[in-house]
Design a protein around this motif. Sequence first.
Motif, PDB file in Angstrom:
ATOM      1  N   UNK A 199       0.830  -1.202   0.000  1.00 32.54           N
ATOM      2  CA  UNK A 199       0.000   0.000   0.000  1.00 32.54           C
ATOM      3  C   UNK A 199       0.870   1.259   0.000  1.00 32.54           C
ATOM      4  N   UNK A 200       0.193   2.385  -0.256  1.00 33.26           N
ATOM      5  CA  UNK A 200       0.913   3.660  -0.269  1.00 33.26           C
ATOM      6  C   UNK A 200       1.448   3.986   1.111  1.00 33.26           C
ATOM      7  N   UNK A 201       0.674   3.657   2.135  1.00 35.94           N
ATOM      8  CA  UNK A 201       1.147   3.916   3.495  1.00 35.94           C
ATOM      9  C   UNK A 201       2.404   3.102   3.803  1.00 35.94           C
ATOM     10  N   UNK A 202       2.421   1.847   3.304  1.00 36.19           N
ATOM     11  CA  UNK A 202       3.621   1.026   3.513  1.00 36.19           C
ATOM     12  C   UNK A 202       4.821   1.640   2.803  1.00 36.19           C
ATOM     13  N   UNK A 203       4.600   2.176   1.601  1.00 36.89           N
ATOM     14  CA  UNK A 203       5.703   2.806   0.870  1.00 36.89           C
ATOM     15  C   UNK A 203       6.217   4.044   1.616  1.00 36.89           C
ATOM     16  N   UNK A 204       5.292   4.788   2.187  1.00 36.56           N
ATOM     17  CA  UNK A 204       5.699   5.969   2.955  1.00 36.56           C
ATOM     18  C   UNK A 204       6.549   5.569   4.153  1.00 36.56           C
ATOM     19  N   UNK A 205       6.096   4.519   4.853  1.00 38.77           N
ATOM     20  CA  UNK A 205       6.871   4.038   5.999  1.00 38.77           C
ATOM     21  C   UNK A 205       8.247   3.565   5.551  1.00 38.77           C
ATOM     22  N   UNK A 206       8.301   2.870   4.399  1.00 31.84           N
ATOM     23  CA  UNK A 206       9.578   2.392   3.877  1.00 31.84           C
ATOM     24  C   UNK A 206      10.495   3.561   3.506  1.00 31.84           C
ATOM     25  N   UNK A 207       9.902   4.630   2.937  1.00 33.46           N
ATOM     26  CA  UNK A 207      10.706   5.792   2.560  1.00 33.46           C
ATOM     27  C   UNK A 207      11.329   6.453   3.774  1.00 33.46           C
ATOM     28  N   UNK A 208      10.523   6.687   4.805  1.00 33.24           N
ATOM     29  CA  UNK A 208      11.047   7.297   6.024  1.00 33.24           C
ATOM     30  C   UNK A 208      12.073   6.395   6.709  1.00 33.24           C
ATOM     31  N   UNK A 209      11.809   5.076   6.683  1.00 29.59           N
ATOM     32  CA  UNK A 209      12.758   4.137   7.291  1.00 29.59           C
ATOM     33  C   UNK A 209      14.067   4.091   6.507  1.00 29.59           C
ATOM     34  N   UNK A 210      13.963   4.161   5.165  1.00 29.77           N
ATOM     35  CA  UNK A 210      15.168   4.150   4.334  1.00 29.77           C
ATOM     36  C   UNK A 210      16.015   5.387   4.596  1.00 29.77           C
ATOM     37  N   UNK A 211      15.353   6.530   4.696  1.00 31.80           N
ATOM     38  CA  UNK A 211      16.098   7.766   4.984  1.00 31.80           C
ATOM     39  C   UNK A 211      16.836   7.643   6.321  1.00 31.80           C
ATOM     40  N   UNK A 212      16.137   7.162   7.338  1.00 33.87           N
ATOM     41  CA  UNK A 212      16.756   7.049   8.657  1.00 33.87           C
ATOM     42  C   UNK A 212      17.881   6.032   8.662  1.00 33.87           C
ATOM     43  N   UNK A 213      17.689   4.911   7.935  1.00 37.64           N
ATOM     44  CA  UNK A 213      18.708   3.861   7.912  1.00 37.64           C
ATOM     45  C   UNK A 213      19.984   4.340   7.229  1.00 37.64           C
TER      46      UNK A 213
END
Length: 345
Positions: free
Chosen positions: A124-138
Amino acid sequence: MVEGNDDLSFDDFSSPPEEQESPVINSTPSARPNQKRSKNFSEQEDQLLVSAWLNISTDPIQGTNQTKGSFWTRVYDYYHSNKEFTSDRSQSSLLHRWKGILVNVNKFCGCVTRIEGRNQSGVTIQDKLVQTLALFKAEDKENKSFQFLHCWNILRNQPKWHEKRKQMASQNQLGNKKQKATMDSSPRTSTPINVERSHNTVTDNTPPENDQRKRPMGKKKAKEALRRGGGEACVEALDHLWAKKRESDAEKEQKKEERYNQSYALDRERLELEKRRVQAEEARAANEAKNLEIKERELEHKENELQHKRMLDEERIMAMEIASLPTLQQQFYKSQQNKIIARHV
């Protein structure tokens, strides 16, 4: 519209402002050497700084005929001319803050593009958003979260921002080639490049061809975008979450104000009840004092009546002719007369 200064590139921020080999910024009242570090920038300050950069960069009158020093002098003037809050930021402080915004927002855009490029099924789009924020932090060296959503929300649809990203990407590619050549010639003195990180800053969604407002998405297109999970849908999801955050903050502030008003009303009610209780106590005390005074008067009146009655009895006894009475009565009344005389004498 091109940027206000061709020399104002990502390489200009490779070191803190005081270490750059750029023209010296003319001295202004904002220069504050040997001063303690100021407080952190607020969202209002960041948004005004981004607005100043966009407006000065796209100024049709100045165009490209300005040096980096004059460009940031105009940014400084625009910032302090349009602020509606207290701020005494210097040119150096604004320049250094823009460096942080530029690097972080550019990196976040790269993370958005990478997540979209995965073409994940059933995500879902929400999952992609979470992945984007997590990728930035990682990928952040200090494992920090993305703190510039308010700046990204302003820059993401600006042609000048897309132009700046392309310029940064081309300069990064050129720098990577030079660094690779240095590594081939002297591998012991070179530093390896994070290829994945460089790739993140190169790719980006195609910028709009003009500044005209897009036609609103229809119902069918919106459903199709949600089904496919395209880039625009992800951006809309980000906008939606950002708007939700603002609504949540406003709701929290409103609830806080309501709690404050309720607490204030309860305090006033308590004070009013206490005031009434004190008044009732005072009224009861005054009533008791009045009743006590009445009782004292009644007792005094009764005592006066008894005294009067006693005097009448004494006068009757003293006026009696006891010579004609029997002997016992004569003795009784004679003793009573003696007692009366003793009390008064």
